[in-house]
Structure formats: C-alpha cells, structure tokens
Scaffold this motif. Structure first.
Motif, PDB file in Angstrom:
ATOM      1  N   LYS A 194      -4.529  -9.664  -9.840  1.00  0.00           N
ATOM      2  CA  LYS A 194      -3.431  -9.374  -8.916  1.00  0.00           C
ATOM      3  C   LYS A 194      -3.351  -7.870  -8.642  1.00  0.00           C
ATOM      4  CE  LYS A 194      -0.423 -13.264 -10.095  1.00  0.00           C
ATOM      5  NZ  LYS A 194       0.851 -13.655 -10.687  1.00  0.00           N
ATOM      6  N   LYS A 195      -3.447  -7.112  -9.724  1.00  0.00           N
ATOM      7  CA  LYS A 195      -3.365  -5.660  -9.592  1.00  0.00           C
ATOM      8  C   LYS A 195      -4.505  -5.130  -8.724  1.00  0.00           C
ATOM      9  CE  LYS A 195      -3.019  -1.447 -12.285  1.00  0.00           C
ATOM     10  NZ  LYS A 195      -3.102  -0.807 -13.573  1.00  0.00           N
ATOM     11  N   GLN A 196      -5.701  -5.658  -8.901  1.00  0.00           N
ATOM     12  CA  GLN A 196      -6.852  -5.230  -8.109  1.00  0.00           C
ATOM     13  C   GLN A 196      -6.652  -5.557  -6.626  1.00  0.00           C
ATOM     14  OE1 GLN A 196     -10.153  -7.218  -9.967  1.00  0.00           O
ATOM     15  NE2 GLN A 196     -10.447  -5.607 -11.512  1.00  0.00           N
ATOM     16  N   HIS A 197      -6.156  -6.766  -6.357  1.00  0.00           N
ATOM     17  CA  HIS A 197      -5.907  -7.150  -4.969  1.00  0.00           C
ATOM     18  C   HIS A 197      -4.827  -6.266  -4.341  1.00  0.00           C
ATOM     19  CE1 HIS A 197      -8.272 -10.851  -4.216  1.00  0.00           C
ATOM     20  NE2 HIS A 197      -8.264 -10.945  -5.550  1.00  0.00           N
ATOM     21  N   GLU A 198      -3.771  -5.996  -5.074  1.00  0.00           N
ATOM     22  CA  GLU A 198      -2.693  -5.147  -4.556  1.00  0.00           C
ATOM     23  C   GLU A 198      -3.199  -3.739  -4.254  1.00  0.00           C
ATOM     24  OE1 GLU A 198       0.309  -5.470  -7.558  1.00  0.00           O
ATOM     25  OE2 GLU A 198       0.864  -7.508  -6.952  1.00  0.00           O
ATOM     26  N   GLU A 199      -4.024  -3.212  -5.149  1.00  0.00           N
ATOM     27  CA  GLU A 199      -4.591  -1.881  -4.928  1.00  0.00           C
ATOM     28  C   GLU A 199      -5.504  -1.866  -3.708  1.00  0.00           C
ATOM     29  OE1 GLU A 199      -6.464  -0.922  -8.637  1.00  0.00           O
ATOM     30  OE2 GLU A 199      -4.572  -0.403  -9.608  1.00  0.00           O
ATOM     31  N   ALA A 200      -6.267  -2.938  -3.511  1.00  0.00           N
ATOM     32  CA  ALA A 200      -7.143  -3.028  -2.347  1.00  0.00           C
ATOM     33  C   ALA A 200      -6.331  -3.082  -1.060  1.00  0.00           C
ATOM     34  CB  ALA A 200      -8.048  -4.251  -2.460  1.00  0.00           C
ATOM     35  N   ILE A 201      -5.217  -3.819  -1.093  1.00  0.00           N
ATOM     36  CA  ILE A 201      -4.348  -3.917   0.093  1.00  0.00           C
ATOM     37  C   ILE A 201      -3.729  -2.558   0.417  1.00  0.00           C
ATOM     38  CG2 ILE A 201      -2.205  -4.929   0.984  1.00  0.00           C
ATOM     39  CD1 ILE A 201      -2.953  -7.449  -0.712  1.00  0.00           C
ATOM     40  N   VAL A 202      -3.208  -1.907  -0.611  1.00  0.00           N
ATOM     41  CA  VAL A 202      -2.597  -0.589  -0.418  1.00  0.00           C
ATOM     42  C   VAL A 202      -3.637   0.412   0.095  1.00  0.00           C
ATOM     43  CG1 VAL A 202      -1.545   1.366  -1.626  1.00  0.00           C
ATOM     44  CG2 VAL A 202      -0.731  -0.954  -2.067  1.00  0.00           C
ATOM     45  N   ALA A 203      -4.844   0.361  -0.442  1.00  0.00           N
ATOM     46  CA  ALA A 203      -5.909   1.271  -0.011  1.00  0.00           C
ATOM     47  C   ALA A 203      -6.262   1.024   1.460  1.00  0.00           C
ATOM     48  CB  ALA A 203      -7.142   1.102  -0.886  1.00  0.00           C
ATOM     49  N   LYS A 204      -6.331  -0.234   1.859  1.00  0.00           N
ATOM     50  CA  LYS A 204      -6.664  -0.562   3.255  1.00  0.00           C
ATOM     51  C   LYS A 204      -5.544  -0.126   4.193  1.00  0.00           C
ATOM     52  CE  LYS A 204      -9.996  -2.454   4.228  1.00  0.00           C
ATOM     53  NZ  LYS A 204     -11.305  -1.931   4.647  1.00  0.00           N
ATOM     54  N   GLU A 205      -4.284  -0.304   3.771  1.00  0.00           N
ATOM     55  CA  GLU A 205      -3.158   0.154   4.586  1.00  0.00           C
ATOM     56  C   GLU A 205      -3.166   1.673   4.715  1.00  0.00           C
ATOM     57  OE1 GLU A 205       0.162  -1.592   2.549  1.00  0.00           O
ATOM     58  OE2 GLU A 205       0.082  -3.427   3.743  1.00  0.00           O
ATOM     59  N   LYS A 206      -3.481   2.351   3.623  1.00  0.00           N
ATOM     60  CA  LYS A 206      -3.559   3.814   3.657  1.00  0.00           C
ATOM     61  C   LYS A 206      -4.700   4.263   4.567  1.00  0.00           C
ATOM     62  CE  LYS A 206      -3.893   7.904   0.678  1.00  0.00           C
ATOM     63  NZ  LYS A 206      -4.448   8.684   1.738  1.00  0.00           N
ATOM     64  N   GLU A 207      -5.810   3.547   4.521  1.00  0.00           N
ATOM     65  CA  GLU A 207      -6.948   3.857   5.378  1.00  0.00           C
ATOM     66  C   GLU A 207      -6.552   3.735   6.862  1.00  0.00           C
ATOM     67  OE1 GLU A 207     -11.401   2.028   5.977  1.00  0.00           O
ATOM     68  OE2 GLU A 207     -10.446   1.776   4.024  1.00  0.00           O
ATOM     69  N   ALA A 208      -5.813   2.679   7.182  1.00  0.00           N
ATOM     70  CA  ALA A 208      -5.351   2.488   8.567  1.00  0.00           C
ATOM     71  C   ALA A 208      -4.385   3.602   8.969  1.00  0.00           C
ATOM     72  CB  ALA A 208      -4.676   1.122   8.714  1.00  0.00           C
ATOM     73  N   MET A 209      -3.485   3.976   8.084  1.00  0.00           N
ATOM     74  CA  MET A 209      -2.523   5.040   8.385  1.00  0.00           C
ATOM     75  C   MET A 209      -3.231   6.385   8.542  1.00  0.00           C
ATOM     76  SD  MET A 209       0.588   5.556   9.045  1.00  0.00           S
ATOM     77  CE  MET A 209       1.724   4.445   8.305  1.00  0.00           C
ATOM     78  N   ASP A 210      -4.203   6.654   7.678  1.00  0.00           N
ATOM     79  CA  ASP A 210      -4.960   7.901   7.792  1.00  0.00           C
ATOM     80  C   ASP A 210      -5.734   7.962   9.101  1.00  0.00           C
ATOM     81  OD1 ASP A 210      -3.998   8.709   5.343  1.00  0.00           O
ATOM     82  OD2 ASP A 210      -5.834   8.196   4.230  1.00  0.00           O
ATOM     83  N   LEU A 211      -6.304   6.826   9.497  1.00  0.00           N
ATOM     84  CA  LEU A 211      -7.044   6.771  10.752  1.00  0.00           C
ATOM     85  C   LEU A 211      -6.106   7.017  11.939  1.00  0.00           C
ATOM     86  CD1 LEU A 211      -9.909   6.296  11.821  1.00  0.00           C
ATOM     87  CD2 LEU A 211      -9.321   3.882  12.062  1.00  0.00           C
ATOM     88  N   ARG A 212      -4.915   6.421  11.873  1.00  0.00           N
ATOM     89  CA  ARG A 212      -3.920   6.629  12.935  1.00  0.00           C
ATOM     90  C   ARG A 212      -3.548   8.114  13.020  1.00  0.00           C
ATOM     91  NH1 ARG A 212      -0.520   3.574  15.732  1.00  0.00           N
ATOM     92  NH2 ARG A 212      -0.792   1.741  14.438  1.00  0.00           N
ATOM     93  N   ASN A 213      -3.312   8.737  11.870  1.00  0.00           N
ATOM     94  CA  ASN A 213      -2.961  10.162  11.871  1.00  0.00           C
ATOM     95  C   ASN A 213      -4.120  11.023  12.349  1.00  0.00           C
ATOM     96  OD1 ASN A 213      -0.328   9.824  11.028  1.00  0.00           O
ATOM     97  ND2 ASN A 213      -0.845   9.971   8.868  1.00  0.00           N
ATOM     98  N   LYS A 214      -5.345  10.636  11.989  1.00  0.00           N
ATOM     99  CA  LYS A 214      -6.517  11.403  12.416  1.00  0.00           C
ATOM    100  C   LYS A 214      -6.635  11.400  13.937  1.00  0.00           C
ATOM    101  CE  LYS A 214     -11.527  11.280  12.381  1.00  0.00           C
ATOM    102  NZ  LYS A 214     -12.686  10.445  12.160  1.00  0.00           N
ATOM    103  N   TYR A 215      -6.409  10.255  14.549  1.00  0.00           N
ATOM    104  CA  TYR A 215      -6.564  10.150  15.991  1.00  0.00           C
ATOM    105  C   TYR A 215      -5.311  10.562  16.758  1.00  0.00           C
ATOM    106  CZ  TYR A 215     -10.894   7.476  15.315  1.00  0.00           C
ATOM    107  OH  TYR A 215     -12.151   7.078  14.975  1.00  0.00           O
ATOM    108  N   PHE A 216      -4.146  10.117  16.299  1.00  0.00           N
ATOM    109  CA  PHE A 216      -2.926  10.257  17.097  1.00  0.00           C
ATOM    110  C   PHE A 216      -1.876  11.188  16.491  1.00  0.00           C
ATOM    111  CE2 PHE A 216      -4.624   5.964  17.926  1.00  0.00           C
ATOM    112  CZ  PHE A 216      -4.946   6.125  19.256  1.00  0.00           C
ATOM    113  N   GLY A 217      -2.177  11.834  15.382  1.00  0.00           N
ATOM    114  CA  GLY A 217      -1.220  12.723  14.735  1.00  0.00           C
ATOM    115  C   GLY A 217      -0.959  13.972  15.569  1.00  0.00           C
ATOM    116  N   PRO A 218      -0.020  14.806  15.122  1.00  0.00           N
ATOM    117  CA  PRO A 218       0.350  16.013  15.876  1.00  0.00           C
ATOM    118  C   PRO A 218      -0.832  16.954  16.127  1.00  0.00           C
ATOM    119  CG  PRO A 218       1.853  15.662  14.034  1.00  0.00           C
ATOM    120  CD  PRO A 218       0.780  14.635  13.915  1.00  0.00           C
TER     121      PRO A 218
END
Length: 171
Positions: A82-106
């Motif tokens: 469970k912990k591994q799956h949760e960490e993978a989900i959080v990592a993927k969400e962070k990856e998406a957020m980082d990508l959004r900031n990289k492209y569309f951030g200030p």
C-alpha cells in the motif's frame, strides 16, 4: 497694478501651456490585429500551449489510473505494498504538477516563448508610435483598447492607421 499684471501673466502662461499640449489615441488591439506576424505568433503559441497541455493531462491521467488501480486492489495489498502504491501515486502527481509549472508557470516555457515571439513585434509597434508622436508633436498617446476610462474620443485624434503605415501595413 502689479496684481493685475501678475494675474494677466499667469492667465497667459496657463493658456499657452494648455494649448501646447497635444495628445492622441492609438488602438493597440486594432494595430496588432493588422500585423500578420503577430497573428502567426499567436497561432504558434496556441499550438505549443495545446501540445504541452496534452502532455500535462496525460501525466495527470496516469496518476488517476494509478489511484483507481490502487483503490481496486487495496484490499489485497499488504501495508508495505500500500505504501509503495501511495508513493508511486504521489510521485506521479508531483511529476504532473512539475511539468505544468515547467510549461505554464510564471517563468515557464510558454512565458519565455511568448517573450521571444512577441517582444520584437511590440518593440516595432512602440517605435512606430514614438516616431508618429515625435513627427506630429504629441506629448502623450493613450491606448484606446486598454483604457476603459475613455467614454468618447474623436476619430481625428486616433493615430492607429498612421502607426500601421509607419510599420509598412497600409489600411
């Protein structure tokens, strides 16, 4: 007598100062809409933005898929899994957020691309407005498109077409 002369001098100075000020209006939306390079740059930015948005949405969809799979299999998983799956989900969400900031951030890629495409056009327009202003003796030029305070203005003081002519686009 001195008071009358001083009062008369003040009135004359005020009248001369007021009559010497010349101003004009320019409609920047109109000017930019009549510049083909500006329209092409906008189209290019739109295409890039859509492509990057699809990348970000794909990353978010991957995170959602991981989460749905985790919810489905959660009853069969050990605490460690469970912990591994949760960490993978959080990592993927962070990856998406980082990508959004990289492209569309200030200070993101879209901002930099917009600057590189639009700044030369805006500088050309500014220089044309400045040249018309100096040629015709205007002390102040207002942007009709961005000013909501202008209720009415005579078309005689609109120099938008002169600016376009100065840029090489006749209307």
């Amino acid at each position: 007598m001195k008071k009358i002369i001083l009062l008369l001098a003040a009135v004359v100075a005020t009248a001369l100062g007021a009559s010497a000020q010349k101003f004009a209006l320019v409609d920047m939306e109109y000017v930019l809409a009549n510049i083909p390079a500006y329209e092409m740059a906008n189209e290019q930015l739109s295409q890039i933005s859509q492509r990057w948005q699809k990348e970000v949405e794909a990353k978010q969809a991957e995170a959602e898929t991981l989460y749905k799979n985790y919810q489905t299999a959660m009853v069969f998983l050990t605490d460690e899994q469970k912990k591994q799956h949760e960490e993978a989900i959080v990592a993927k969400e962070k990856e998406a957020m980082d990508l959004r900031n990289k492209y569309f951030g200030p200070e993101g890629e879209l901002y930099k691309k917009r600057q590189s495409l639009m700044q030369p056009i805006q500088e050309d327009v500014y220089n044309a407005v400045k040249a018309v202003s100096e040629q015709r003796g205007y002390q102040c030029i207002f942007d009709r498109a961005s000013s909501s305070d202008i209720i009415f203005a005579s078309p005689r003081i609109d120099i938008s077409n002169e600016v376009l002519e100065r840029l090489g686009y006749s209307k």
